[in-house]
Design a protein around this motif. Structure first.
Motif, short mmCIF file in Angstrom:
data_model
loop_
_atom_site.label_atom_id
_atom_site.label_comp_id
_atom_site.label_asym_id
_atom_site.label_seq_id
_atom_site.Cartn_x
_atom_site.Cartn_y
_atom_site.Cartn_z
N GLY A 82 0.80 -1.21 0.00
CA GLY A 82 0.00 0.00 0.00
C GLY A 82 0.84 1.27 0.00
N LEU A 83 2.10 1.14 0.39
CA LEU A 83 3.03 2.28 0.31
C LEU A 83 3.12 2.83 -1.11
CD1 LEU A 83 6.03 0.88 2.40
CD2 LEU A 83 4.42 2.66 3.10
N TYR A 84 2.78 1.98 -2.07
CA TYR A 84 2.96 2.31 -3.48
C TYR A 84 1.65 2.66 -4.19
CZ TYR A 84 7.52 0.39 -2.54
OH TYR A 84 8.75 0.16 -2.00
N GLN A 85 0.62 3.02 -3.46
CA GLN A 85 -0.66 3.33 -4.08
C GLN A 85 -0.57 4.46 -5.09
OE1 GLN A 85 -3.76 3.93 -1.22
NE2 GLN A 85 -3.59 1.85 -0.42
N HIS A 86 0.40 5.33 -4.95
CA HIS A 86 0.55 6.44 -5.89
C HIS A 86 1.59 6.18 -6.96
CE1 HIS A 86 -2.15 8.76 -3.45
NE2 HIS A 86 -1.44 8.45 -2.38
N ASP A 87 2.13 4.97 -6.97
CA ASP A 87 3.11 4.58 -7.99
C ASP A 87 2.33 4.08 -9.21
OD1 ASP A 87 4.81 2.77 -9.57
OD2 ASP A 87 6.28 3.07 -7.98
N PRO A 92 -0.86 -0.59 -10.15
CA PRO A 92 -1.78 -1.34 -11.01
C PRO A 92 -1.48 -2.84 -11.03
CG PRO A 92 -1.13 0.68 -12.10
CD PRO A 92 -0.27 0.56 -10.86
N ARG A 93 -0.20 -3.20 -10.95
CA ARG A 93 0.15 -4.63 -10.87
C ARG A 93 -0.37 -5.24 -9.58
NH1 ARG A 93 6.25 -5.85 -11.31
NH2 ARG A 93 5.49 -7.97 -11.20
N VAL A 94 -0.18 -4.53 -8.47
CA VAL A 94 -0.65 -5.01 -7.17
C VAL A 94 -2.17 -5.21 -7.23
CG1 VAL A 94 -0.89 -4.46 -4.72
CG2 VAL A 94 1.24 -3.89 -5.92
#
Length: 105
Positions: A82-87, A92-94
């Motif tokens: 979830g740390l990467y929600q803005h990545d 999108p892969r997650v």
């Protein structure tokens, strides 16, 4: 409780650490420690630590847990990622892997 401190960390504190360059950067050390841990709250913290490494190999480990891990482990890995929600590349892969799995909602 000794499990709350990874063995590699205790060994380094005693001056016996023999971690190679990959171990110091997170390589396989954290995933191996995570797999050996038995306490769910410690495992969650370990997955978050793995996510913060921001390196391909540890992130692939987390993605594989989302795809193939037990429901508890998959949910914890998903939450750590979830740390990467803005990545715009990783999230999108997650989300796709979680959607394909179907039981993390």
């Amino acid at each position: 409780h000794r499990e709350s401190i990874p063995a590699w960390s205790r060994d380094r504190e005693r001056g016996r650490g023999r971690l190679g360059r990959r171990g110091l950067r997170g390589g396989p050390v954290l995933p191996v420690w995570w797999q050996r841990s038995t306490r769910p709250e410690i495992k969650k913290i370990g997955l978050l630590a793995i996510a913060t490494l921001r390196q391909d190999e540890p992130l692939e480990f987390l993605l594989s847990l989302v795809a193939e891990g037990s429901q508890r482990d998959a949910k914890a890995a998903y939450n750590a990622l979830g740390l990467y929600q803005h990545d715009e590349t990783l999230w999108p892969r997650v989300a796709q892997i979680a959607a394909e799995r179907g039981d993390l909602g």
